[in-house]
Write a protein that holds these residues in place. Structure first.
Motif, short mmCIF file in Angstrom:
data_model
loop_
_atom_site.label_atom_id
_atom_site.label_comp_id
_atom_site.label_asym_id
_atom_site.label_seq_id
_atom_site.Cartn_x
_atom_site.Cartn_y
_atom_site.Cartn_z
N ALA A 1 0.84 -1.20 0.00
CA ALA A 1 0.00 0.00 0.00
C ALA A 1 0.87 1.25 0.00
CB ALA A 1 -0.92 -0.01 1.21
N ALA A 2 1.90 1.27 0.84
CA ALA A 2 2.77 2.45 0.93
C ALA A 2 3.49 2.72 -0.38
CB ALA A 2 3.78 2.26 2.06
N ARG A 3 3.82 1.66 -1.10
CA ARG A 3 4.52 1.84 -2.38
C ARG A 3 3.63 2.51 -3.43
NH1 ARG A 3 9.15 -0.97 -3.66
NH2 ARG A 3 8.39 -1.36 -5.77
N LYS A 4 2.32 2.51 -3.17
CA LYS A 4 1.40 3.20 -4.09
C LYS A 4 1.31 4.69 -3.76
CE LYS A 4 0.12 -0.33 -6.58
NZ LYS A 4 0.44 -0.41 -8.02
N GLY A 5 1.99 5.10 -2.69
CA GLY A 5 2.00 6.52 -2.36
C GLY A 5 0.77 7.00 -1.63
N ILE A 6 0.00 6.09 -1.07
CA ILE A 6 -1.22 6.48 -0.36
C ILE A 6 -0.98 6.43 1.15
CG2 ILE A 6 -2.77 5.78 -2.20
CD1 ILE A 6 -3.22 3.15 -0.84
N ARG A 7 -1.81 7.16 1.89
CA ARG A 7 -1.65 7.26 3.35
C ARG A 7 -1.96 5.91 3.99
NH1 ARG A 7 -1.28 10.17 7.88
NH2 ARG A 7 -2.91 10.01 9.47
N THR A 8 -0.94 5.30 4.60
CA THR A 8 -1.06 3.93 5.10
C THR A 8 -0.76 3.87 6.60
OG1 THR A 8 -0.32 3.09 2.94
CG2 THR A 8 -0.24 1.56 4.80
N GLY A 9 -1.58 3.12 7.31
CA GLY A 9 -1.35 2.91 8.73
C GLY A 9 -1.45 1.44 9.07
N VAL A 10 -0.74 1.03 10.12
CA VAL A 10 -0.82 -0.33 10.64
C VAL A 10 -1.10 -0.25 12.13
CG1 VAL A 10 0.41 -2.49 11.09
CG2 VAL A 10 0.79 -1.28 8.95
N VAL A 11 -2.14 -0.92 12.57
CA VAL A 11 -2.43 -1.01 14.00
C VAL A 11 -2.34 -2.49 14.39
CG1 VAL A 11 -4.94 -1.11 13.59
CG2 VAL A 11 -4.05 -0.47 15.85
N ALA A 12 -1.55 -2.78 15.41
CA ALA A 12 -1.30 -4.19 15.77
C ALA A 12 -1.15 -4.33 17.27
CB ALA A 12 -0.04 -4.70 15.07
N GLU A 13 -1.58 -5.47 17.76
CA GLU A 13 -1.40 -5.76 19.18
C GLU A 13 0.06 -6.07 19.47
OE1 GLU A 13 -3.39 -8.55 22.69
OE2 GLU A 13 -4.22 -8.54 20.67
N ARG A 14 0.71 -6.78 18.56
CA ARG A 14 2.15 -7.00 18.64
C ARG A 14 2.66 -7.24 17.23
NH1 ARG A 14 3.73 -13.06 20.68
NH2 ARG A 14 2.22 -14.22 19.45
N PHE A 15 3.58 -6.43 16.80
CA PHE A 15 4.07 -6.54 15.43
C PHE A 15 4.85 -7.85 15.28
CE2 PHE A 15 5.65 -5.57 11.36
CZ PHE A 15 4.90 -4.50 10.88
#
Length: 520
Positions: free
Chosen positions: A233-247
Motif C-alpha cells: 500500500a505504501a509503495r502506491k504513495g497512499i496514506r497507510t497505517g498499521v495497527v497491531a497488538e504485537r508486530f
C-alpha cells in the motif's frame, strides 16, 4: 566458551562502546561459576573498555551471576543470573553496548516516558536460553534500566536456578516479577510495560490516535500478511497505517522457519524484526501495542481500539492472524502457565526430568514431542483421531524415541492439579469408552489454530469456523474492507501464503480506492 568467529563478531560490536564498563561476577566454587568465569573472560578480552572483577562476598546475591554497569555508576541496573548464550547472547551484547553509551533504539517519546517514571522498580525475569520470546522481554527491561537509574533488572536462567524456580512455582517463561510480586508472563515490550506502570499513558495515547487524519488504507495486524499489505500500500504513495497488538504476530512464537522461499533458514523473532524494519523503510504510521475492539462500516470505516481510540480509513485490510487453539476442558485455564503450556521451545527446559503430555498428533504436536523427549523424563502424546496426522518422517523419528508413549483414539477430558500446579491428565479411550488418568507435571497443547476474528461480531461475514470469508481479490462482504492471511478462509496457513495474500489485499484496496473516487 566463545569460538573464534563469535569473538570476532563481538569485538566488532564492542568497538561502539564509548564509556568504560565494569562487569562484576559473583561466583562460587561450582561448575557453573567456572563456566561463567571462562565466558566473561572471553567477553572482557574483546574490549579494552571492559573491566572484569570477581566477587565472592555477600550472601544476598545469586551465584553465579554478574552485573553490567558503567565505571562511574553507583549501582548496576542490569544483572544476568545466567550464562547468556543461545537466544540471550544478543541480550548481553545489547546490554554491553547500551551501558557503554550506545544509544537505546527506542522512540524519543518512549525514552522520555521511561526516564520520567518515579518510584523504585526492581524487575526479575525468569527465562530459558531456548525461549525465543524471552529475549524481547529481557532486552526491553534492560533498556529501561539503562535509561532510568531507579529501575533494576535481573535476568535469571530457570535451568540454572531450578530450586528458585521450584520455590516460586514458575512453570512458564518469560515470567516477570516486579518488587517481589508477579508482574506478567509471556512476550512483552517497553510500551506494554509502560502502559502498566504509567497509568495515564493509555488515555494520552488514545487521544493522540483519535486525532489522526483518516488513512487511505488501514491495516489491522502486524504479521506477514499485515506487513506485506502495508509495504504494497505504501509503495502506491497512499496514506497507510498499521495497527497491531504485537508486530510480528504468531511468527514471534515460531522457533524455526525453513520454507520461506529464498530464505533457507531463520527464526521467528528475527523474521518478525525484518518484517517490521521493511515496513519502517516506507512512510507507514505504525501503531503498535493496540488491541482492536470493533469495526463500523460507512463512508469512512471506523476501527475502535480497546483504549477507546477510534481510527478512520477509506479502506481497511484485516490481517489479525490466528492463535493456538485450546482444548477447552476443565483445568486448562486454571493451570495455564502452571503446567499447561503452548510453546515447547520456551517452556520445555522448565520440565527437565519430569513427565509431560503433548495433546495433538499433527506436525506441531509430533515436533513438540520430539523436542521435549530430549529434555524431559517421559512424553505421552495424545491424539484424538485413529492415527497420527504428522508427516511420515516425523512419525518415524518419534517412534524411535525410547521415552515416548503414543495414545491414539484418546479424548482429553480434564487436566488435573493440586490447586497450585498440574499433576495429571485424564482421557477417555474412544474405542472402548474407558476412562484413564496419567500422572504428570506438564501438558503442552498443540491442536491447531483459531482465527482472531471474534471482535468483528456480525459486521463481516465469517465461516462456521470463524474465518473471514473473502473472494479471489481478498474482498469481504463489506465494501472497502479486505482481509488476508490466517484469519481468512484461504486454505493452508503458511507464512509465504499469508505474505502473498497481504500483497494481493493491498493491491485490491488500491484498486477499490481508485474506482470509488472515480467520477460517475
Amino acid at each position: 566458551m566463545l569460538d573464534a568467529n563469535l569473538k570476532a563478531q563481538l569485538k566488532t560490536y564492542l568497538e561502539r562502546i564509548t564509556q568504560p564498563i565494569r562487569i562484576v561476577a559473583h561466583l562460587d566454587d561450582g561448575d557453573h561459576s567456572r563456566e561463567m568465569r571462562t565466558f566473561l573472560q572471553d567477553v572482557a578480552s574483546q574490549s579494552s573498555r571492559i573491566e572484569l572483577i570477581e566477587s565472592f562476598e555477600g550472601d544476598d546475591v545469586r551465584r553465579p551471576s554478574f552485573s553490567v554497569a558503567r565505571q562511574d555508576a553507583e549501582q548496576a541496573g542490569v544483572v544476568f543470573a545466567a550464562i547468556p548464550m543461545g537466544h540471550e547472547f544478543t541480550s548481553l551484547v545489547l546490554a554491553l553496548l547500551q551501558v557503554g553509551g550506545y544509544p537505546v533504539k527506542l522512540d524519543q517519546d518512549v525514552i522520555d516516558q521511561v526516564a520520567a517514571l518515579e518510584g523504585e522498580f526492581h524487575f526479575e525475569t525468569y527465562m530459558s536460553l531456548t525461549c525465543q520470546n524471552c529475549p524481547d522481554v529481557v532486552q526491553a527491561i534492560n533498556a529501561m534500566a539503562v535509561i532510568n537509574p531507579r529501575i533494576t533488572h535481573v535476568a535469571i536462567d530457570g535451568g540454572l536456578f531450578q530450586d528458585e524456580v521450584e520455590r516460586r512455582q514458575i512453570m512458564a517463561v518469560p515470567t516477570v516479577y516486579l518488587n517481589g510480586e508477579v508482574f506478567g508472563q509471556g512476550r512483552t515490550g517497553v510500551e506494554e510495560i509502560l502502559a502498566r506502570l504509567d497509568t495515564g499513558a493509555g488515555a494520552r495515547k488514545a487521544e493522540q490516535l483519535s486525532a489522526k487524519e483518516a488513512f487511505d488504507v488501514l491495516v489491522v495486524g502486524g504479521g506477514p500478511a499485515g506487513a506485506a499489505a502495508a509495504v504494497y500500500a505504501a509503495r502506491k504513495g497512499i496514506r497507510t497505517g498499521v495497527v497491531a497488538e504485537r508486530f510480528g504476530g504468531q511468527v514471534l512464537d515460531t522457533m524455526s522457519i525453513e520454507n520461506f522461499i529464498s530464505v533457507p533458514h531463520t527464526e521467528g523473532p528475527k523474521f518478525a524484526a525484518a518484517l517490521e524494519q521493511h515496513v519502517k523503510d516506507y512512510d507507514v504510521d505504525i501503531m503498535n501495542v493496540q488491541r482492536v475492539q470493533s469495526l463500523r462500516a460507512g463512508d469512512l470505516i471506523e476501527v475502535e481500539l480497546a483504549s477507546g481510540a477510534v481510527l478512520k480509513s477509506r479502506s481497511v485490510i484485516l490481517a489479525t492472524g490466528a492463535r493456538w487453539r485450546e482444548i477447552n476442558v476443565p483445568g486448562e485455564q486454571q493451570y495455564r502457565n502452571k503446567g499447561v503450556a503452548y510453546c515447547p521451545h520456551c517452556d520445555g527446559p522448565l520440565f527437565k526430568g519430569k513427565r509431560v503430555a503433548v495433546v495433538g498428533g499433527g506436525n506441531s504436536g509430533v515436533e513438540a514431542a520430539i523436542d521435549l523427549a530430549g529434555v524431559v523424563a517421559h512424553v505421552t502424546l495424545i491424539e484424538f483421531g485413529d492415527a497420527l496426522r504428522a508427516d511420515a518422517v516425523l512419525q518415524s523419528k518419534l517412534r524411535s524415541l525410547p521415552n515416548v508413549e503414543i495414545l491414539t483414539q484418546a479424548q482429553t477430558t480434564e487436566i488435573t492439579g493440586d490447586g497450585q500446579k498440574v499433576n495429571g491428565l485424564s482421557y477417555k479411550n474412544r474405542a472402548t469408552g474407558e476412562a484413564h488418568h496419567v500422572e504428570l507435571e506438564g501438558v503442552f497443547v498443540q491442536i491447531g489454530l483459531v482465527p482472531n476474528a471474534e471482535w468483528l461480531g456480525e459486521t463481516v461475514k465469517r465461516t462456521q469456523h470463524g474465518e473471514i470469508e473473502i473472494d479471489a481479490r481478498c474482498a469481504t462482504n463489506v465494501p472497502g474492507v479486505f482481509a488476508a492471511g490466517d484469519v481468512t478462509n484461504v486454505p493452508y496457513k503458511q507464512i509465504v501464503i499469508a505474505a502473498g495474500e497481504g500483497a494481493k489485499a493491498a493491491l485490491s484496496a488500491f484498486d477499490y480506492l481508485i474506482r470509488s473516487s472515480a467520477p460517475k
